[in-house]
Design an enzyme around this catalytic site. Structure first.
Site, PDB file in Angstrom:
ATOM      1  N   GLU A   1       9.705  -3.770  10.298  1.00 34.95           N
ATOM      2  CA  GLU A   1      10.127  -2.509   9.689  1.00 34.95           C
ATOM      3  C   GLU A   1      10.728  -1.558  10.714  1.00 34.95           C
ATOM      4  O   GLU A   1      10.126  -1.285  11.758  1.00 34.95           O
ATOM      5  CB  GLU A   1       8.914  -1.851   9.001  1.00 34.95           C
TER       6      GLU A   1
ATOM      7  N   GLU B   1      -0.993  -5.416   8.658  1.00 36.18           N
ATOM      8  CA  GLU B   1      -0.169  -4.737   9.674  1.00 36.18           C
ATOM      9  C   GLU B   1      -0.785  -4.946  11.055  1.00 36.18           C
ATOM     10  O   GLU B   1      -1.995  -4.741  11.225  1.00 36.18           O
ATOM     11  CB  GLU B   1      -0.109  -3.231   9.390  1.00 36.18           C
TER      12      GLU B   1
ATOM     13  N   LYS C   1      -1.001  -9.404   3.202  1.00 35.63           N
ATOM     14  CA  LYS C   1      -0.221  -8.899   4.336  1.00 35.63           C
ATOM     15  C   LYS C   1      -1.094  -7.972   5.166  1.00 35.63           C
ATOM     16  O   LYS C   1      -1.801  -7.118   4.618  1.00 35.63           O
ATOM     17  CB  LYS C   1       1.036  -8.163   3.847  1.00 35.63           C
TER      18      LYS C   1
ATOM     19  N   ASP D   1      -0.972  -6.267  -0.051  1.00 35.23           N
ATOM     20  CA  ASP D   1      -1.208  -5.565   1.213  1.00 35.23           C
ATOM     21  C   ASP D   1      -2.712  -5.332   1.394  1.00 35.23           C
ATOM     22  O   ASP D   1      -3.377  -4.882   0.459  1.00 35.23           O
ATOM     23  CB  ASP D   1      -0.538  -4.189   1.140  1.00 35.23           C
TER      24      ASP D   1
ATOM     25  N   ASP E   1       0.852  -1.200   0.000  1.00 33.53           N
ATOM     26  CA  ASP E   1       0.000   0.000   0.000  1.00 33.53           C
ATOM     27  C   ASP E   1       0.889   1.253   0.000  1.00 33.53           C
ATOM     28  O   ASP E   1       0.387   2.377  -0.009  1.00 33.53           O
ATOM     29  CB  ASP E   1      -1.012  -0.005   1.149  1.00 33.53           C
ATOM     30  N   SER E   2       2.217   1.052  -0.046  1.00 33.19           N
ATOM     31  CA  SER E   2       3.127   2.158  -0.332  1.00 33.19           C
ATOM     32  C   SER E   2       2.770   2.781  -1.683  1.00 33.19           C
ATOM     33  O   SER E   2       3.209   3.898  -1.986  1.00 33.19           O
ATOM     34  CB  SER E   2       4.583   1.671  -0.335  1.00 33.19           C
TER      35      SER E   2
HETATM   36  O1  KIV Z   1       3.579  -1.074   1.601  1.00 26.38           O
HETATM   37  C1  KIV Z   1       4.738  -1.497   1.522  1.00 26.38           C
HETATM   38  O2  KIV Z   1       5.440  -1.303   0.517  1.00 26.38           O
HETATM   39  C2  KIV Z   1       5.268  -2.227   2.655  1.00 26.38           C
HETATM   40  C3  KIV Z   1       6.750  -2.435   2.696  1.00 26.38           C
HETATM   41  C4  KIV Z   1       7.371  -1.213   3.242  1.00 26.38           C
HETATM   42  C5  KIV Z   1       7.125  -3.633   3.477  1.00 26.38           C
HETATM   43  O3  KIV Z   1       4.559  -2.595   3.528  1.00 26.38           O
END
Ligand code: KIV
Length: 275
Positions: free
Chosen positions: A193, A126, A124, A94, A55-56
Site C-alpha cells: 500500500e 498487516e 490478511k 482482515d 478493516d477499512s
Molecule cells: O482494510 C482494507 O480495506 C485494506 C485495503 C486498503 C487493502 O486493507
C-alpha cells in the site's frame, strides 16, 4: 477462435493457488473490499477475483477516523455476511488490530474463528518480518495468509500520517526484506500500500507470490481499492490513487433529497403505489 472465456471457466472458483497461477500467466488480479451481503454478491457477479473484508470497515462503514477501533467480533460479522453472498471470488478477512499481535497462539485461535465461524477462505495480517512466526503458525495448520506491507493503517499512530511510505532508502530496503520474510513464512499473496511504483514493481518481481497494489503503481500483479472510495460513497479523503468509477454518494444524496421533497409535497405515494 473466440477469445471469450467459456462460461464454465468464467465461473471457476478462485483459490489461493489460482491466484499464484494468474501471476505466473501474467494475468492481473482484480480485488475490491466488501462489508455486506449485497455488495459482495454484486462484486462476485462482476468477476472480481478477490473480495477483501477489510478493516477499512472501521472508516467507511463505522465512521471512525482510523481502522484501529475495529474489533474481532465486528470483523466476524462482516465476514460472515460477505461470505454468504460469494460463490466464485476468494474471500479474505482482515485480522483487526490486536487480534494477532499478542502472541502466535492467540493469532491462530482468532484466524481459526474467521474461517470456521465466518466463512473466510484466507486472512490478511498487516506487518513484515516481525510477524513471520505468527504467519508460519497460521499457515502451518492450513489457513492461507495474505500479507500487507508499506502503509499499514493499523500503525497509523506510529506513522502519524497517511502519506506515501518507503520513499527513503532505509524504509524501501525494509519493505524488500519484509516481502522476502513474508514469502518465506508462507503467505499466498501480499498487499502493498502507498509506496513508490518503482519499489512495488521491484518487490512484485522479487517474489513468486502475487503482489496486489493499492496506490503502488501499475507494476504489481494486481490492484485493490476500497469499494466505497471507488464508488464515490466515502468522500472524506480522495487520495490520487483512487479512481472514482462512479459518483454514488452524489446519486444517493440526490435520491434522498428527492424522497424528502416528494413526501413533504404529498407526491409520494401515488395511487398506484398504494393498496
Ligand atoms: O482494510 C482494507 O480495506 C485494506 C485495503 C486498503 C487493502 O486493507
Amino acid at each position: 477462435m473466440s477469445t471469450e472465456p467459456k462460461a464454465s471457466q468464467a465461473a471457476k472458483k478462485v483459490t489461493t493457488r489460482s491466484l499464484v497461477q494468474m501471476k505466473q500467466r501474467g494475468e492481473k488480479i482484480a480485488a475490491l473490499t466488501a462489508y455486506d451481503f449485497l455488495t459482495a454478491q454484486l462484486l462476485d457477479e462482476s468477476g472480481i477475483d478477490v473480495i477483501l473484508v477489510g478493516d477499512s470497515a472501521g472508516m467507511v462503514v463505522q465512521g471512525h477516523e482510523t481502522t484501529v477501533r475495529v474489533t474481532l467480533e465486528q470483523m466476524l460479522y462482516h465476514t460472515e455476511v460477505v461470505s454468504r453472498g460469494v460463490e466464485r471470488a476468494l474471500v479474505v478477512a482482515d485480522m483487526p488490530f490486536m487480534s494477532f499481535q499478542i502472541n502466535p497462539d492467540e493469532a491462530l485461535r482468532n484466524a481459526g474463528r474467521m474461517i470456521k465461524e465466518a466463512g473466510a477462505e484466507a486472512v490478511k495480517l498487516e506487518g513484515g518480518a516481525g510477524i513471520a512466526k505468527t504467519i508460519e503458525k497460521i499457515v502451518g495448520i492450513g489457513i492461507p495468509v495474505m500479507g500487507h506491507l508499506g502503509l499499514t493503517p493499523q500503525s497509523i499512530h506510529r506513522f502519524g500520517t497517511y502519506q506515501v511510505r518507503a520513499t527513503e532508502p532505509e524504509e524501501a530496503e525494509e519493505v524488500r526484506r519484509d516481502a522476502k520474510a513474508l514469502e518465506e513464512a508462507g503467505v499466498f499473496a501480499i498487499v502493498i500500500e502507498k509506496v513508490p511504483a518503482s519499489l512495488a514493481t521491484e518487490v512484485s518481481q522479487s517474489v513468486k507470490v502475487p503482489v496486489i497494489g493499492i496506490g503502488a503503481g501499475a507494476g504489481c500483479d494486481g490492484q485493490i481499492l476500497v469499494t466505497h472510495d471507488m464508488l464515490g460513497i466515502y468522500t472524506r479523503f480522495h487520495p490520487r490513487f483512487v479512481r472514482r468509477y462512479a459518483e454514488l454518494g452524489k446519486a444517493m444524496h440526490g435520491a434522498f433529497e428527492h424522497f424528502v421533497r416528494d413526501v413533504k409535497a404529498r407526491e409520494f405515494p401515488s395511487k398506484s403505489e398504494s393498496y
